[in-house]
Design a protein around this motif. Structure first.
Motif, PDB file in Angstrom:
ATOM      1  N   ALA A 292     -38.112  16.146  25.064  1.00 17.34           N
ATOM      2  CA  ALA A 292     -37.545  16.427  24.155  1.00 17.34           C
ATOM      3  C   ALA A 292     -36.210  15.586  24.082  1.00 17.34           C
ATOM      4  O   ALA A 292     -35.527  15.243  23.005  1.00 17.34           O
ATOM      5  CB  ALA A 292     -36.868  17.895  24.747  1.00 17.34           C
ATOM      6  N   THR A 293     -35.763  14.742  25.070  1.00 20.05           N
ATOM      7  CA  THR A 293     -34.546  13.970  25.137  1.00 20.05           C
ATOM      8  C   THR A 293     -34.763  12.706  24.390  1.00 20.05           C
ATOM      9  O   THR A 293     -34.062  12.256  23.685  1.00 20.05           O
ATOM     10  CB  THR A 293     -34.168  13.727  26.624  1.00 20.05           C
ATOM     11  N   ASP A 294     -36.067  12.254  24.706  1.00 19.09           N
ATOM     12  CA  ASP A 294     -36.704  11.178  23.945  1.00 19.09           C
ATOM     13  C   ASP A 294     -36.493  11.303  22.527  1.00 19.09           C
ATOM     14  O   ASP A 294     -36.226  10.478  21.514  1.00 19.09           O
ATOM     15  CB  ASP A 294     -37.879  10.675  24.545  1.00 19.09           C
ATOM     16  N   LEU A 295     -37.139  12.330  22.072  1.00 17.71           N
ATOM     17  CA  LEU A 295     -37.341  12.878  20.498  1.00 17.71           C
ATOM     18  C   LEU A 295     -35.902  12.781  19.797  1.00 17.71           C
ATOM     19  O   LEU A 295     -35.581  12.617  18.828  1.00 17.71           O
ATOM     20  CB  LEU A 295     -38.065  14.152  20.625  1.00 17.71           C
ATOM     21  N   ALA A 296     -34.946  13.552  20.640  1.00 23.76           N
ATOM     22  CA  ALA A 296     -33.598  13.899  20.237  1.00 23.76           C
ATOM     23  C   ALA A 296     -33.065  12.407  19.845  1.00 23.76           C
ATOM     24  O   ALA A 296     -32.239  12.282  18.970  1.00 23.76           O
ATOM     25  CB  ALA A 296     -32.737  14.460  21.034  1.00 23.76           C
ATOM     26  N   ALA A 297     -33.240  11.567  20.707  1.00 23.48           N
ATOM     27  CA  ALA A 297     -32.664  10.362  20.711  1.00 23.48           C
ATOM     28  C   ALA A 297     -33.216   9.339  19.409  1.00 23.48           C
ATOM     29  O   ALA A 297     -32.506   8.945  18.799  1.00 23.48           O
ATOM     30  CB  ALA A 297     -32.828   9.382  21.962  1.00 23.48           C
ATOM     31  N   ALA A 298     -34.523   9.515  19.333  1.00 23.52           N
ATOM     32  CA  ALA A 298     -35.110   8.925  17.943  1.00 23.52           C
ATOM     33  C   ALA A 298     -34.798   9.579  16.837  1.00 23.52           C
ATOM     34  O   ALA A 298     -34.711   8.561  15.792  1.00 23.52           O
ATOM     35  CB  ALA A 298     -36.723   9.130  18.272  1.00 23.52           C
ATOM     36  N   GLU A 299     -34.523  10.674  16.742  1.00 20.02           N
ATOM     37  CA  GLU A 299     -34.257  11.475  15.394  1.00 20.02           C
ATOM     38  C   GLU A 299     -32.933  11.097  15.136  1.00 20.02           C
ATOM     39  O   GLU A 299     -32.376  10.912  13.968  1.00 20.02           O
ATOM     40  CB  GLU A 299     -34.179  13.080  15.701  1.00 20.02           C
ATOM     41  N   LEU A 300     -31.879  10.783  16.356  1.00 15.91           N
ATOM     42  CA  LEU A 300     -30.542  10.419  15.832  1.00 15.91           C
ATOM     43  C   LEU A 300     -30.554   9.181  15.456  1.00 15.91           C
ATOM     44  O   LEU A 300     -29.647   8.652  14.482  1.00 15.91           O
ATOM     45  CB  LEU A 300     -29.944  10.613  17.085  1.00 15.91           C
ATOM     46  N   LEU A 301     -31.196   8.169  15.806  1.00 17.31           N
ATOM     47  CA  LEU A 301     -31.328   6.739  15.537  1.00 17.31           C
ATOM     48  C   LEU A 301     -31.842   6.728  14.025  1.00 17.31           C
ATOM     49  O   LEU A 301     -31.404   5.990  13.271  1.00 17.31           O
ATOM     50  CB  LEU A 301     -32.343   5.806  16.462  1.00 17.31           C
TER      51      LEU A 301
END
Length: 386
Positions: A292-301
């Protein structure tokens, strides 16, 4: 940056999500089994996409396209990315480079493609020229006012279903600060042109039903008017119109990652071992947290790059960072999902193994992870003269 979506952008998300779940999900197993999208099904999905106003969302509204702004388009790509690639690509986003069409090319290629009457594919990669585009050997020469093309392309996506090809070929050489380099030009080439052959390429583990092909040109003669843009300016044309393609890979990777995470969370909540849901065990729960954390960071980028694009500020580094992190995040998420599902994660029954296979190509096409890191590193070093 405003992290809130406008009502219009919320509507785009809801509309595309509903279309994906209703019109695409039901056919995924069939496409996976056949390694093909039946022609009747393809026509049905295209028509429904056109009727719903979802077709060609990346093209200007005044040309008949959806005219979505970069953020709305990225959100639409994210939602389409949840579905099988062979199906979601039928909700066509014509190559942006077609906006470089002029004169008769507009009525012959650009407008019919936006209307869904014709379909394009892009041909750059060659057996000896993947990441190094300048080293391509397919050559176009002027002969009596026409262009005569010879050479081979491979890994050309959906060339088997396209009506024409946007082809990049060398048209000579030029002196640069780095020595002599090939001059790259772009051409519009119809499939029925004599001397042009399309063959299905080798079977690929990723994205069944969405095929890669080999193209061969043997003394293939086309009129001078098939040149797209200026002769020798194909490389600049790529940079002008194709930069956002990496943002598309990032967005679709985020969408698929969301779907995989949702499946893994449901499984971890419902699957019990030793008298409790497996999600309560740290070995599983921490995987979900990392996903979930990795995915949130990817989405923000990804959304940050889209926001910059909408303000004319997106750089190659922004797109490279989004593509790199989102595609590698998708790889980690799908691998964790297989582990969470255990043996069932490798069975076709759960579709997790499909997502795992499909994720692998995202780190390769539209520029490998290594190329993205090179772009990022170069942008950091250049201001220091290194």
């Amino acid at each position: 940056m405003d992290f809130g979506l406008t009502p219009e952008q919320d509507l785009v998300v809801d509309t595309v999500r509903a279309f994906v779940e209703t019109e695409l999900y039901p056919y995924e197993d069939e496409v996976e089994r056949l390694d093909e999208v039946p022609a009747e099904l393809a026509a049905q999905i295209r028509k429904k996409a056109l009727d719903a106003g979802l077709y060609a969302p990346n093209m200007p509204e005044e040309l008949g396209g959806g005219g979505l702004d970069p953020i709305a388009l990225t959100l639409a790509e994210r939602e389409l990315g949840r579905a099988s690639y062979a199906l979601q690509m039928l909700v066509a986003r014509p190559s942006n480079i077609l906006q470089g069409c002029t004169g008769d090319q507009i009525d012959t290629y650009l407008l019919p493609t936006i209307r869904g009457e014709r379909h394009d594919c892009l041909a750059m990669t060659e057996p000896g020229a993947g990441s190094d585009v300048r080293s391509m050997r397919t050559r176009a020469q002027r002969v009596d006012g026409d262009w005569v093309i010879n050479g081979t392309k491979h890994f050309i996506s959906h060339a088997d279903t396209a009506d024409y090809v946007i082809l990049f070929a060398t048209t000579g050489t030029e002196r640069t600060a780095r020595g002599e380099r090939s001059r790259i030009s772009a051409f519009l080439l119809d499939k029925q042109t004599p001397g042009f052959e399309v063959r299905r390429g080798s079977a690929c583990v990723s994205h069944r039903g969405y095929h890669q092909c080999e193209l061969t040109f043997t003394d293939c003669r086309i009129p001078a008017g098939q040149l797209l843009g200026e002769e020798g300016r194909g490389f600049e044309l790529m940079g002008e119109w194709l930069g956002a393609s990496r943002l598309t890979v990032a967005a679709t990777s985020v969408g698929r990652g969301r779907r995989v995470l949702e499946s893994a969370v449901r499984w971890a909540a419902e699957r019990e071992q030793f008298g409790q849901p497996i999600g309560r065990f740290q070995g599983t729960g921490f995987k979900l947290a990392d996903m979930a954390t990795d995915l949130a960071a990817a989405e923000l980028l990804t959304l940050s790059a889209a926001w910059k694009l909408s303000h004319g500020r997106m750089t190659d580094r922004d797109a490279a960072m989004a593509k790199l992190h989102a595609s590698e995040t998708l790889g980690r998420i799908t691998d964790h999902a297989v582990q969470i599902f255990g043996g069932m994660g490798l069975m076709q029954e759960t579709a997790v193994e499909r997502h795992w296979r499909d994720a692998r190509v995202e780190r390769i096409w539209d520029g490998t992870s290594e190329i993205q890191r090179h772009i990022i590193a170069r942008s950091l070093l250049r201001p220091h003269g290194a």
